[in-house]
Design an enzyme around this catalytic site. Structure first.
Site, PDB file in Angstrom:
ATOM      1  N   LYS A  17     -35.700  20.925   5.984  1.00 29.24           N
ATOM      2  CA  LYS A  17     -35.722  21.420   4.599  1.00 29.24           C
ATOM      3  C   LYS A  17     -36.997  20.958   3.880  1.00 29.24           C
ATOM      4  CE  LYS A  17     -31.860  19.262   3.600  1.00 29.24           C
ATOM      5  NZ  LYS A  17     -31.538  18.617   4.908  1.00 29.24           N
ATOM      6  N   ARG A  92     -25.366  19.393  -3.147  1.00 27.03           N
ATOM      7  CA  ARG A  92     -24.836  18.806  -1.924  1.00 27.03           C
ATOM      8  C   ARG A  92     -23.323  18.773  -1.900  1.00 27.03           C
ATOM      9  NH1 ARG A  92     -29.456  15.863  -0.097  1.00 27.03           N
ATOM     10  NH2 ARG A  92     -29.016  14.748   1.815  1.00 27.03           N
ATOM     11  N   ARG A 130     -38.980  10.592  12.722  1.00 28.68           N
ATOM     12  CA  ARG A 130     -39.713  11.004  11.505  1.00 28.68           C
ATOM     13  C   ARG A 130     -40.540   9.843  10.938  1.00 28.68           C
ATOM     14  NH1 ARG A 130     -36.367  13.692   6.947  1.00 28.68           N
ATOM     15  NH2 ARG A 130     -35.006  11.927   7.344  1.00 28.68           N
ATOM     16  N   ARG A 163     -38.201   5.870   7.061  1.00 23.91           N
ATOM     17  CA  ARG A 163     -37.225   5.699   5.981  1.00 23.91           C
ATOM     18  C   ARG A 163     -36.121   4.731   6.406  1.00 23.91           C
ATOM     19  NH1 ARG A 163     -35.725  11.754   4.054  1.00 23.91           N
ATOM     20  NH2 ARG A 163     -33.647  10.819   4.091  1.00 23.91           N
ATOM     21  N   ARG A 174     -24.698  10.231   7.595  1.00 24.48           N
ATOM     22  CA  ARG A 174     -25.252  11.336   6.778  1.00 24.48           C
ATOM     23  C   ARG A 174     -24.772  12.672   7.333  1.00 24.48           C
ATOM     24  NH1 ARG A 174     -31.277   9.653   7.153  1.00 24.48           N
ATOM     25  NH2 ARG A 174     -31.694  11.784   6.481  1.00 24.48           N
TER      26      ARG A 174
HETATM   27  P1  AP5 Z   1     -37.523  17.110   7.418  1.00 29.29           P
HETATM   28  O1  AP5 Z   1     -38.264  18.300   6.916  1.00 29.29           O
HETATM   29  O2  AP5 Z   1     -37.869  15.786   6.851  1.00 29.29           O
HETATM   30  O3  AP5 Z   1     -35.923  17.382   7.350  1.00 29.29           O
HETATM   31  P2  AP5 Z   1     -34.926  17.468   6.126  1.00 29.29           P
HETATM   32  O4  AP5 Z   1     -34.042  18.640   6.364  1.00 29.29           O
HETATM   33  O5  AP5 Z   1     -35.660  17.398   4.837  1.00 29.29           O
HETATM   34  O6  AP5 Z   1     -34.061  16.162   6.403  1.00 29.29           O
HETATM   35  P3  AP5 Z   1     -33.703  14.906   5.483  1.00 29.29           P
HETATM   36  O7  AP5 Z   1     -33.318  13.795   6.437  1.00 29.29           O
HETATM   37  O8  AP5 Z   1     -34.785  14.601   4.486  1.00 29.29           O
HETATM   38  O9  AP5 Z   1     -32.459  15.402   4.752  1.00 29.29           O
HETATM   39  P4  AP5 Z   1     -31.429  14.582   4.066  1.00 29.29           P
HETATM   40  O10 AP5 Z   1     -30.687  15.654   3.414  1.00 29.29           O
HETATM   41  O11 AP5 Z   1     -30.623  13.689   4.933  1.00 29.29           O
HETATM   42  O12 AP5 Z   1     -32.247  13.546   3.157  1.00 29.29           O
HETATM   43  P5  AP5 Z   1     -32.571  13.511   1.604  1.00 29.29           P
HETATM   44  O13 AP5 Z   1     -33.856  12.859   1.420  1.00 29.29           O
HETATM   45  O14 AP5 Z   1     -32.336  14.844   1.010  1.00 29.29           O
HETATM   46  O15 AP5 Z   1     -37.701  17.091   9.018  1.00 29.29           O
HETATM   47  C1  AP5 Z   1     -37.116  16.061   9.808  1.00 29.29           C
HETATM   48  C2  AP5 Z   1     -38.061  15.691  10.966  1.00 29.29           C
HETATM   49  O16 AP5 Z   1     -38.160  16.793  11.864  1.00 29.29           O
HETATM   50  C3  AP5 Z   1     -39.506  15.383  10.525  1.00 29.29           C
HETATM   51  O17 AP5 Z   1     -39.990  14.333  11.321  1.00 29.29           O
HETATM   52  C4  AP5 Z   1     -40.279  16.689  10.809  1.00 29.29           C
HETATM   53  O18 AP5 Z   1     -41.645  16.444  11.115  1.00 29.29           O
HETATM   54  C5  AP5 Z   1     -39.513  17.248  12.008  1.00 29.29           C
HETATM   55  N1  AP5 Z   1     -39.462  18.708  12.022  1.00 29.29           N
HETATM   56  C6  AP5 Z   1     -39.274  19.550  10.965  1.00 29.29           C
HETATM   57  N2  AP5 Z   1     -39.244  20.842  11.362  1.00 29.29           N
HETATM   58  C7  AP5 Z   1     -39.399  20.821  12.722  1.00 29.29           C
HETATM   59  C8  AP5 Z   1     -39.450  21.839  13.735  1.00 29.29           C
HETATM   60  N3  AP5 Z   1     -39.323  23.148  13.422  1.00 29.29           N
HETATM   61  N4  AP5 Z   1     -39.610  21.450  15.025  1.00 29.29           N
HETATM   62  C9  AP5 Z   1     -39.735  20.126  15.349  1.00 29.29           C
HETATM   63  N5  AP5 Z   1     -39.708  19.123  14.445  1.00 29.29           N
HETATM   64  C10 AP5 Z   1     -39.535  19.459  13.138  1.00 29.29           C
HETATM   65  O19 AP5 Z   1     -31.416  12.555   1.062  1.00 29.29           O
HETATM   66  C11 AP5 Z   1     -31.406  11.174   1.348  1.00 29.29           C
HETATM   67  C12 AP5 Z   1     -30.271  10.486   0.607  1.00 29.29           C
HETATM   68  O20 AP5 Z   1     -30.468  10.614  -0.819  1.00 29.29           O
HETATM   69  C13 AP5 Z   1     -28.859  11.059   0.847  1.00 29.29           C
HETATM   70  O21 AP5 Z   1     -28.273  10.513   2.018  1.00 29.29           O
HETATM   71  C14 AP5 Z   1     -28.144  10.627  -0.448  1.00 29.29           C
HETATM   72  O22 AP5 Z   1     -27.798   9.280  -0.389  1.00 29.29           O
HETATM   73  C15 AP5 Z   1     -29.230  10.803  -1.490  1.00 29.29           C
HETATM   74  N6  AP5 Z   1     -29.206  12.159  -2.086  1.00 29.29           N
HETATM   75  C16 AP5 Z   1     -30.190  13.102  -1.970  1.00 29.29           C
HETATM   76  N7  AP5 Z   1     -29.847  14.230  -2.621  1.00 29.29           N
HETATM   77  C17 AP5 Z   1     -28.609  13.987  -3.155  1.00 29.29           C
HETATM   78  C18 AP5 Z   1     -27.717  14.777  -3.923  1.00 29.29           C
HETATM   79  N8  AP5 Z   1     -28.002  16.037  -4.264  1.00 29.29           N
HETATM   80  N9  AP5 Z   1     -26.546  14.217  -4.292  1.00 29.29           N
HETATM   81  C19 AP5 Z   1     -26.233  12.952  -3.989  1.00 29.29           C
HETATM   82  N10 AP5 Z   1     -27.027  12.164  -3.237  1.00 29.29           N
HETATM   83  C20 AP5 Z   1     -28.208  12.668  -2.828  1.00 29.29           C
HETATM   84 MG    MG Z   2     -35.891  15.908   3.316  1.00 27.75          MG
END
Ligand code: AP5
Ligand code: MG
Length: 222
Positions: A17, A92, A130, A163, A174
């Protein structure tokens, strides 16, 4: 009505994402709003919000809705979001989705919800490899998207770090939280006719091209 464009990117942690949102941001001229990035920024600056969020993020749990929704409401009022936004990691759960509907209703509501599919095994591999730039937030992968120089961001020379919540045991929780709380949004947006699904198990460029095609097809981006 002053219509704005709001994309909601859905997918398990690690689906890509953030990676896709950053590319779309440049192409569409809309800001990426990542709630995870905002929490991490606050944590880095040791704000009250950051310290509160940390206790949930460390366990892979969701930060309380009230705090998260208020934060997104404020962010959507900033000048760069006057044409809309690419939402990454929000909503979410159903409460957040309904709050977003209310926030965006005056501007035509949510425009489209691309869901990026990858397997849970791939999610684990992607997340545990990552690396993120400490200063600009650019996202790399040690194997799938490596920086030119190990440990250094190719964009601004910043230090790459892992991270805290990318440890395997936290990633498993997660994923659990995703299936329990976030996956009902798939049905929610399907029922509204807003869901489009993509195979995320391809190169970053190929996912991006399909995303652009889908947005053009639905006439929400040129
Ligand atoms: P990346 O693009 O970083 O993936 P992502 O989908 O953004 O994954 P996240 O881990 O960031 O999602 P998340 O939802 O768990 O975390 P968030 O920060 O939102 O890609 C991942 C890896 O794959 C990278 O290394 C990339 O290079 C590689 N890659 C990408 N595309 C590829 C491809 N096509 N082929 C090969 N490799 C590829 O949330 C973190 C925490 O914050 C949550 O756990 C929660 O505690 C809190 N939080 C965030 N939002 C909320 C909310 N709305 N409500 C409540 N708590 C929240
Ligand atoms: Mg992300």
């Amino acid at each position: 009505m002053n219509r704005r464009t709001f994309f909601v990117l859905l997918g398990v942690p690690g689906a890509g994402k953030g990676t896709q949102a950053k590319l779309l941001e440049d192409r569409l001229g809309l800001p990426q709003i990542s709630t995870g990035d905002i929490f991490r920024y606050n944590l880095k600056n040791k704000t009250e919000l950051g310290l509160l969020a940390q206790s949930y993020m460390d366990k892979g749990e969701l930060v309380p809705d009230e705090v998260t929704i208020r934060m997104v409401e404020d962010r959507l009022q900033q000048a760069d979001a006057l044409q809309g936004a690419i939402l990454d990691g929000f909503p979410r759960n159903l409460i957040q989705a309904e709050a977003l509907d209310q926030m965006t209703a005056p501007y035509g509501g949510v425009s489209l919800v691309p869901l990026i599919h990858i397997s849970d095994e791939d999610a684990m591999l992607r997340i545990t490899g990552r690396r993120v730039c400490r200063s600009c937030g650019a996202v790399y992968h040690i194997e799938f998207n490596p920086p030119k120089k190990e440990g250094v961001c190719g964009l601004d020379g910043g230090e790459l770090y892992q991270r805290d919540d990318d440890k395997p045991e936290t990633v498993r929780n997660r994923l659990y939280v995703y299936y329990k709380q976030t996956s009902p949004l798939v049905g929610y947006y399907f029922a509204k006719g807003l869901l489009v699904e993509l195979d995320g198990n391809r190169s970053i460029e190929s996912v991006q091209s399909e995303l652009m095609e889908l947005l053009a097809e639905k006439e929400v981006a040129q």
